[in-house]
Design a protein around this motif. Structure first.
Motif: not given
Length: 74
Positions: A26-28, A30, A34-35
């Motif tokens: 997913q974009v952005d 890390t 934070d998924c």
């Protein structure tokens, strides 16, 4: 003159796909911490239980306890 080398960072594993690394799909994002998908699955009792069952089935299959798959009725 010496060149400092860093130890490679450990690869984060994906809690949704047991045994696979986090591919930052997913974009952005890390990592798993934070998924959004991990947050959604781990916040839902039924989905979290399904991930847990998958891990147990996989471990049983690695020990020679069968194919690691369950029947549709279980």
């Amino acid at each position: 003159m010496s060149i400092a080398t860093r130890a490679p960072r450990p690869t984060a594993s994906c809690p949704i796909r047991p045994g696979e690394p986090c591919t930052l799909c997913q974009v952005d994002v890390t990592g798993p911490q934070d998924c959004g998908l991990v947050w959604l699955v781990m916040g839902d009792d039924e989905l979290r239980e399904g991930v847990h069952r998958t891990r147990l089935d996989r471990k049983a299959g690695q020990r020679g306890g069968g194919s690691g798959r369950t029947s549709p009725t279980s």
